[in-house]
Write a protein that holds these residues in place. Structure first.
Motif, PDB file in Angstrom:
ATOM      1  N   ASP A 217       8.418  12.999   4.887  1.00 44.47           N
ATOM      2  CA  ASP A 217       7.386  13.682   4.109  1.00 44.47           C
ATOM      3  C   ASP A 217       7.994  14.496   2.964  1.00 44.47           C
ATOM      4  O   ASP A 217       7.382  14.626   1.908  1.00 44.47           O
ATOM      5  CB  ASP A 217       6.566  14.593   5.029  1.00 44.47           C
ATOM      6  N   ALA A 220       8.086  12.731  -0.208  1.00 45.30           N
ATOM      7  CA  ALA A 220       6.795  12.336  -0.762  1.00 45.30           C
ATOM      8  C   ALA A 220       6.280  13.362  -1.762  1.00 45.30           C
ATOM      9  O   ALA A 220       5.205  13.201  -2.314  1.00 45.30           O
ATOM     10  CB  ALA A 220       5.781  12.149   0.371  1.00 45.30           C
ATOM     11  N   GLY A 221       7.054  14.417  -2.009  1.00 40.45           N
ATOM     12  CA  GLY A 221       6.625  15.484  -2.901  1.00 40.45           C
ATOM     13  C   GLY A 221       7.261  15.393  -4.282  1.00 40.45           C
ATOM     14  O   GLY A 221       7.444  14.294  -4.808  1.00 40.45           O
ATOM     15  N   PRO A 222       7.622  16.554  -4.865  1.00 38.25           N
ATOM     16  CA  PRO A 222       8.182  16.577  -6.219  1.00 38.25           C
ATOM     17  C   PRO A 222       9.441  15.726  -6.383  1.00 38.25           C
ATOM     18  O   PRO A 222       9.760  15.300  -7.479  1.00 38.25           O
ATOM     19  CB  PRO A 222       8.523  18.064  -6.436  1.00 38.25           C
ATOM     20  N   THR A 223      10.156  15.468  -5.291  1.00 44.01           N
ATOM     21  CA  THR A 223      11.410  14.724  -5.384  1.00 44.01           C
ATOM     22  C   THR A 223      11.211  13.210  -5.376  1.00 44.01           C
ATOM     23  O   THR A 223      12.175  12.460  -5.503  1.00 44.01           O
ATOM     24  CB  THR A 223      12.333  15.078  -4.200  1.00 44.01           C
ATOM     25  N   SER A 241      -2.607   8.793  -1.676  1.00 45.26           N
ATOM     26  CA  SER A 241      -2.067  10.097  -2.057  1.00 45.26           C
ATOM     27  C   SER A 241      -0.679   9.950  -2.691  1.00 45.26           C
ATOM     28  O   SER A 241      -0.338  10.647  -3.640  1.00 45.26           O
ATOM     29  CB  SER A 241      -2.003  11.019  -0.842  1.00 45.26           C
ATOM     30  N   THR A 245       0.671  10.905  -6.551  1.00 44.03           N
ATOM     31  CA  THR A 245       1.893  11.678  -6.799  1.00 44.03           C
ATOM     32  C   THR A 245       2.847  10.924  -7.716  1.00 44.03           C
ATOM     33  O   THR A 245       3.356  11.468  -8.693  1.00 44.03           O
ATOM     34  CB  THR A 245       2.594  12.008  -5.467  1.00 44.03           C
ATOM     35  N   ARG A 248       1.635  10.760 -11.377  1.00 46.88           N
ATOM     36  CA  ARG A 248       1.774  12.037 -12.081  1.00 46.88           C
ATOM     37  C   ARG A 248       3.226  12.358 -12.402  1.00 46.88           C
ATOM     38  O   ARG A 248       3.544  12.850 -13.480  1.00 46.88           O
ATOM     39  CB  ARG A 248       1.162  13.162 -11.244  1.00 46.88           C
ATOM     40  N   LEU A 249       4.106  12.075 -11.439  1.00 52.05           N
ATOM     41  CA  LEU A 249       5.522  12.403 -11.659  1.00 52.05           C
ATOM     42  C   LEU A 249       6.135  11.524 -12.743  1.00 52.05           C
ATOM     43  O   LEU A 249       6.938  11.987 -13.551  1.00 52.05           O
ATOM     44  CB  LEU A 249       6.315  12.276 -10.357  1.00 52.05           C
ATOM     45  N   ARG A 252       4.927  12.769 -16.056  1.00 53.87           N
ATOM     46  CA  ARG A 252       5.600  14.022 -16.398  1.00 53.87           C
ATOM     47  C   ARG A 252       7.011  13.767 -16.926  1.00 53.87           C
ATOM     48  O   ARG A 252       7.434  14.327 -17.929  1.00 53.87           O
ATOM     49  CB  ARG A 252       5.651  14.905 -15.152  1.00 53.87           C
ATOM     50  N   LEU A 421      -8.292  12.101  -5.419  1.00 55.21           N
ATOM     51  CA  LEU A 421      -8.636  11.676  -4.061  1.00 55.21           C
ATOM     52  C   LEU A 421     -10.056  12.147  -3.795  1.00 55.21           C
ATOM     53  O   LEU A 421     -10.502  13.139  -4.374  1.00 55.21           O
ATOM     54  CB  LEU A 421      -7.706  12.316  -3.023  1.00 55.21           C
ATOM     55  N   ASP A 467      -7.554  21.601  -5.007  1.00 55.04           N
ATOM     56  CA  ASP A 467      -6.267  21.183  -5.580  1.00 55.04           C
ATOM     57  C   ASP A 467      -5.776  19.908  -4.929  1.00 55.04           C
ATOM     58  O   ASP A 467      -5.294  18.998  -5.566  1.00 55.04           O
ATOM     59  CB  ASP A 467      -5.202  22.267  -5.330  1.00 55.04           C
ATOM     60  N   ALA A 468      -5.873  19.885  -3.605  1.00 53.27           N
ATOM     61  CA  ALA A 468      -5.377  18.753  -2.834  1.00 53.27           C
ATOM     62  C   ALA A 468      -6.202  18.670  -1.562  1.00 53.27           C
ATOM     63  O   ALA A 468      -6.738  19.677  -1.097  1.00 53.27           O
ATOM     64  CB  ALA A 468      -3.910  18.937  -2.499  1.00 53.27           C
ATOM     65  N   LEU A 471      -3.964  16.045   4.453  1.00 55.11           N
ATOM     66  CA  LEU A 471      -3.630  14.667   4.829  1.00 55.11           C
ATOM     67  C   LEU A 471      -3.110  14.606   6.256  1.00 55.11           C
ATOM     68  O   LEU A 471      -2.505  15.538   6.746  1.00 55.11           O
ATOM     69  CB  LEU A 471      -2.548  14.116   3.889  1.00 55.11           C
TER      70      LEU A 471
ATOM     71  N   SER B  36       4.076  18.208   1.151  1.00 48.64           N
ATOM     72  CA  SER B  36       4.561  17.492  -0.036  1.00 48.64           C
ATOM     73  C   SER B  36       3.497  17.456  -1.139  1.00 48.64           C
ATOM     74  O   SER B  36       3.815  17.621  -2.311  1.00 48.64           O
ATOM     75  CB  SER B  36       4.997  16.083   0.345  1.00 48.64           C
ATOM     76  N   VAL B  40       3.684  19.253  -5.000  1.00 53.53           N
ATOM     77  CA  VAL B  40       3.475  18.587  -6.294  1.00 53.53           C
ATOM     78  C   VAL B  40       2.507  19.412  -7.145  1.00 53.53           C
ATOM     79  O   VAL B  40       2.743  19.646  -8.330  1.00 53.53           O
ATOM     80  CB  VAL B  40       2.940  17.154  -6.085  1.00 53.53           C
ATOM     81  N   MET B  59      14.876  18.591  -9.142  1.00 52.66           N
ATOM     82  CA  MET B  59      13.856  17.960  -8.301  1.00 52.66           C
ATOM     83  C   MET B  59      14.452  17.597  -6.941  1.00 52.66           C
ATOM     84  O   MET B  59      14.602  16.429  -6.609  1.00 52.66           O
ATOM     85  CB  MET B  59      13.337  16.693  -8.991  1.00 52.66           C
TER      86      MET B  59
END
Lengths: 493, 86
Positions: A217, A220-223, A241, A245, A248-249, A252, A421, A467-468, A471, B36, B40, B59
């Motif tokens: 998990d 699955a985020g900013p990284t 989801s 992500t 968007r990444l 960006r 979503l 915002d979200a 999940l 996660s 974001v 990141m």
């Protein structure tokens, strides 16, 4: 060498490409030869702790490299692997421990304290090299079970679907006939291996000789973008989801993961805006829509980018299988009519573990004794046989006397530009239907845009922008969690 | 960067942190409900509202691990353009 048992997949690859990378997590990589060696060593270790044919081995390690060897180790003994989420609640784990009666549990250090009343071992105890004491010869037949996969659903407690070696191998082979994983692929899986979608990435990658990168998990985020790029990912199995992500990444950063060639989606429909954005962000990307349920693993897979030609379609049933919409008596309905999704073929699994009534209801038999899966999902097919998912039976509700489906409202909401979503909570005693969407949006705009897409009587009584959305561990919208969240906010919109 | 601006953006994304509770700099943000998906959202909000861009090499999971590590990363991102100008 044909694979008849699950571990034959691995043995074959270890013979063909022993030095090719098989699995990777962080800095650790095992080649196919090493993965096979580990699986033999683990099998000996399990046998020495009393695991025999038919035993269940619980793996509380849904993101561990060791798990990718342990599933084959169990197969070598004719035992069943049961991979569970390490975020499982004690309430559910206690039920599963009683239900599956495992010979032993293998857990990560963090999860080792969760299981009580059974022998619990840590992954660190596993040996790296075998002693060579495993007897030659087959441990069981291809019609014997190799896995229990627990799913939640209409029952109050998770229930397990039993899969045999033959069923898993057929499903993997039929899926790959459509997806075409290759030996030079790098498959990045940050979904838990307890989720059948994540679990089959092990079998599909192994079958093709690809490299499976096991994430979690945290990846699955900013990284996410950085991880995909640094591993040279070519195939990324995602859920909506994750698609949001990634889109968007990439937007960006202004640059895509260069080698990424295909993403697959299942679990819930991918919004059209998400597919469009992904293809814009990653030139040449193939977005593949799929539909499935654990009871038969996968039902259908669409042509790449089918959202452009058959919007909303989940594609054709797997080769060698059949799927159709049936009326209440189980008879086939003509194209265009909505009914219960029924699946036939070697992908239909063996039934539910220790739940004969439920098994009899869902896994029926035809005149020749062959299984016919009544899924409880509602669907229709077009003239060319492409599947369109309409909703779960439990997703259907009545509002102002009209029958409608959560999915219909969610699909309309996902069509609104800016909605990432969407989830609809059907009406209950306390309130009418409530729609929650994630995105940088204002409520009046969403309501106005919904009004363009839905008849007035179908509009939900309340719209909330967040915002979200919460999940589940499998990356699907957690509707129970959402209801609690909305209750906590006092229903403010 | 105004510290309280950073704090208010961060706190907004920690659903398990009561409004009046203190946020220890070294406590894992995960504990306060930063999953996660929320991370974001946090990244985009920090960049939008503080007018910074976190460079690629930041990141990592470590950057988003604690309030302190994130504050440091955002601080570096803010300082960089100024250093170039001088």
């Amino acid at each position: 060498m044909t694979a008849f048992l699950l571990h034959h997949l691995l043995d074959r690859r270890a013979e063909l490409t022993p030095d090719a990378p098989a699995v990777r997590r962080g800095e650790r990589t095992w080649t196919y030869h090493e993965l096979r060696t580990r699986s033999v060593a683990y099998a000996e270790w399990l046998r020495d702790r009393g695991v025999v044919r038919g035993d269940r081995v619980l793996l509380l390690a849904p993101h561990a490299l060791e798990t990718t060897a342990l599933v084959h180790a169990c197969s070598r003994l004719g035992a069943l692997h049961v991979v569970l989420s390490d975020r499982i609640r004690p309430y559910h784990l206690d039920h599963i421990l009683g239900d599956s009666e495992p010979r032993l549990v293998l857990a990560t250090d963090e999860a080792a304290g969760l299981a009580v009343g059974v022998p619990v071992h840590r992954l660190a105890e596993l040996p790296a090299t075998p002693s060579g004491s495993l007897p030659a010869g087959e441990p069981c037949a291809a019609t014997d079970p190799v896995a229990l996969i627990y799913t939640s659903g209409s029952t109050s407690m998770p229930k397990a679907v039993i899969s045999t070696h033959a069923q898993v191998l057929f499903a993997a082979s039929a899926i790959n006939a459509r997806l075409g994983y290759r030996a030079d692929d790098v498959v990045f899986c940050c979904l838990p291996l307890s989720f059948d979608y994540g679990q089959y990435q092990m079998f599909l990658s192994c079958r093709a000789g690809a490299c499976l990168v096991v994430g979690d998990d945290g990846d699955a985020g900013p990284t996410l973008l950085r991880r995909l790029t640094e591993h040279g990912t070519t195939v990324f199995p995602l859920v909506p989801s994750l698609a949001s992500t990634l889109g968007r990444l990439v937007g960006r950063a202004g640059r895509p993961p260069e080698r990424l060639r295909m993403v697959t989606n299942t679990g819930a429909a991918l919004p059209v805006t998400a597919s469009v954005r992904l293809r814009e962000a990653v030139p040449g990307l193939e977005v593949v829509a799929m539909f499935g349920l654990t009871e038969c693993k996968r039902v259908s897979i669409a042509e790449p980018n089918a959202d452009l030609t058959r919007p909303g379609s989940c594609g054709l049933p797997l080769p060698g299988t059949e799927a159709y919409a049936a009326d209440e008596d189980g008879h086939r309905l003509p194209a265009g009519e909505t009914g219960e999704l029924v699946v036939r073929g070697p992908n239909v699994m063996a039934g539910y573990w220790r739940a004969p009534d439920l098994t009899a209801r869902r896994f029926r038999r035809d005149a020749f004794g062959q299984p016919v899966l009544h899924t409880g999902d509602r669907c229709r097919f077009d003239e060319d046989g492409h599947l369109y998912f309409v909703g779960r039976d439990d997703d259907i509700y009545k509002q102002r006397g009209i029958r409608m489906s959560c999915l219909e409202i969610e699909a309309a909401a996902l069509d609104v530009p800016g909605v990432e979503l969407a989830a609809l909570l059907p009406p209950d005693e306390a309130s009418g239907a409530r729609l929650a969407v994630a995105g940088d949006l204002l409520v009046p705009y969403v309501v106005q845009q919904l009004g363009v897409r839905l008849e007035e009587q179908k509009l939900p009584s309340q719209v909330v922008v967040l915002d979200a959305l919460p999940l589940s561990v499998n990356g699907k919208v957690d509707k129970k969690g959402l209801a609690e969240l909305l209750a906590g906010q006092g229903g403010a919109s | 960067m105004e510290d309280n601006e950073f704090d208010s953006v961060l706190r907004r994304h920690l659903k398990n942190l009561p409004e009046d509770a203190e946020l220890p700099g070294d406590a894992p943000l995960k504990k306060y409900g930063l999953d996660s998906m929320q991370a974001v959202e946090l990244l985009f909000d920090l960049e939008d509202e503080l007018g910074v861009v976190l460079p690629d090499e930041m990141m990592t999971g470590d950057t988003f691990a604690t309030a302190e590590s994130l504050r440091r990363a955002v601080g570096t991102a803010v300082d960089e353009p100024a250093a170039e100008m001088s």
